[in-house]
Design an enzyme around this catalytic site. Structure first.
Site, PDB file in Angstrom:
ATOM      1  N   GLN A   6       2.921   9.924   1.300  1.00  0.00           N
ATOM      2  CA  GLN A   6       4.222   9.259   1.162  1.00  0.00           C
ATOM      3  C   GLN A   6       4.963   9.689  -0.096  1.00  0.00           C
ATOM      4  OE1 GLN A   6       2.475   5.129   2.065  1.00  0.00           O
ATOM      5  NE2 GLN A   6       4.555   4.987   2.844  1.00  0.00           N
ATOM      6  N   GLY A   9       0.819  -1.208   0.000  1.00  0.00           N
ATOM      7  CA  GLY A   9       0.000   0.000   0.000  1.00  0.00           C
ATOM      8  C   GLY A   9       0.850   1.253   0.000  1.00  0.00           C
ATOM      9  N   HIS A  51      -2.030   7.070   7.476  1.00  0.00           N
ATOM     10  CA  HIS A  51      -1.089   7.991   6.812  1.00  0.00           C
ATOM     11  C   HIS A  51      -1.763   9.323   6.477  1.00  0.00           C
ATOM     12  CE1 HIS A  51       2.727   5.983   6.154  1.00  0.00           C
ATOM     13  NE2 HIS A  51       2.153   4.905   5.647  1.00  0.00           N
ATOM     14  N   CYS A  71       6.443  -0.475   6.411  1.00  0.00           N
ATOM     15  CA  CYS A  71       6.004   0.721   5.686  1.00  0.00           C
ATOM     16  C   CYS A  71       7.116   1.170   4.758  1.00  0.00           C
ATOM     17  CB  CYS A  71       5.685   1.823   6.694  1.00  0.00           C
ATOM     18  SG  CYS A  71       5.138   3.363   5.938  1.00  0.00           S
ATOM     19  N   LEU A  72       6.753   1.551   3.549  1.00  0.00           N
ATOM     20  CA  LEU A  72       7.763   1.990   2.581  1.00  0.00           C
ATOM     21  C   LEU A  72       8.475   3.261   3.048  1.00  0.00           C
ATOM     22  CD1 LEU A  72       5.815   1.342  -0.755  1.00  0.00           C
ATOM     23  CD2 LEU A  72       7.644  -0.050   0.260  1.00  0.00           C
ATOM     24  N   HIS A  82      -3.811   1.063   7.932  1.00  0.00           N
ATOM     25  CA  HIS A  82      -2.456   1.636   7.898  1.00  0.00           C
ATOM     26  C   HIS A  82      -2.404   2.821   6.923  1.00  0.00           C
ATOM     27  CE1 HIS A  82       2.132   0.907   7.538  1.00  0.00           C
ATOM     28  NE2 HIS A  82       1.867   1.818   6.615  1.00  0.00           N
ATOM     29  N   GLU A  83      -2.987   2.622   5.741  1.00  0.00           N
ATOM     30  CA  GLU A  83      -2.938   3.689   4.725  1.00  0.00           C
ATOM     31  C   GLU A  83      -3.791   4.880   5.142  1.00  0.00           C
ATOM     32  OE1 GLU A  83      -0.600   3.361   2.741  1.00  0.00           O
ATOM     33  OE2 GLU A  83      -0.339   1.228   3.103  1.00  0.00           O
TER      34      GLU A  83
HETATM   35 CO    CO Z   1       2.981   3.061   5.388  1.00  0.00          CO
END
Ligand code: CO
Length: 152
Positions: A51, A46, A136, A90-91, A132-133
């Protein structure tokens, strides 16, 4: 489509509250294509717009390794049931994996890139990913919620 830079933890952009999308136009479509490109390249599940440095309420996700994609604009969790603890990553926080408690089932109301309403129903990993997304979009990172942090 173009890959965008993924902002990393420590960047204040990741801590901002994103604004709802109001224009479902070509610019939005281009952004979402770029987000998908970026997600696939980074081999993630995701990716949320903040991000890539865009403070808008959008995320994209894939649960089949980049064959098909979930796109959500202005997502809102309208139902959450059960509990599940699982490790997340997480990226924006490379090589960190920590356990987080999330709802086991969620229903998310959102819009597609054309402004059509959509309903996403998800369990387990997918439910965690949506939560999670969406976090963000409110400047929340999974490490804020990790059980390790709570127990310390
Ligand atoms: Co993330």
């Amino acid at each position: 489509m173009a890959r965008r830079k993924i902002y990393q933890v420590g960047d204040d952009t990741l801590r901002q509250i994103s604004k709802p999308v109001t224009e479902f136009d070509d610019k939005l479509s281009a952004l979402m294509d770029d987000m998908i490109d970026t997600l696939v390249y980074a081999d993630g599940a995701g990716l949320a717009a903040p991000q890539v440095g865009v403070l808008k309420r959008i995320f994209v996700a894939t649960f089949d390794g980049g064959r098909t994609f979930v796109e959500a604009v202005n997502p809102v969790i309208v139902q959450a049931k059960g509990k599940r603890v699982a490790a997340e990553g997480c990226l924006s926080i490379p090589s960190v994996s920590e356990k987080v408690e999330r709802p086991r089932h969620v229903v998310v109301n959102a819009f597609d890139r054309h402004g059509n309403p959509i309903v996403l129903k998800a369990d387990n990993f997918e439910a965690s990913c949506y939560c999670h997304e969406i976090d963000h979009l409110d400047g929340i990172l999974f490490t804020d919620k990790s059980l390790r942090r709570k127990n310390r």
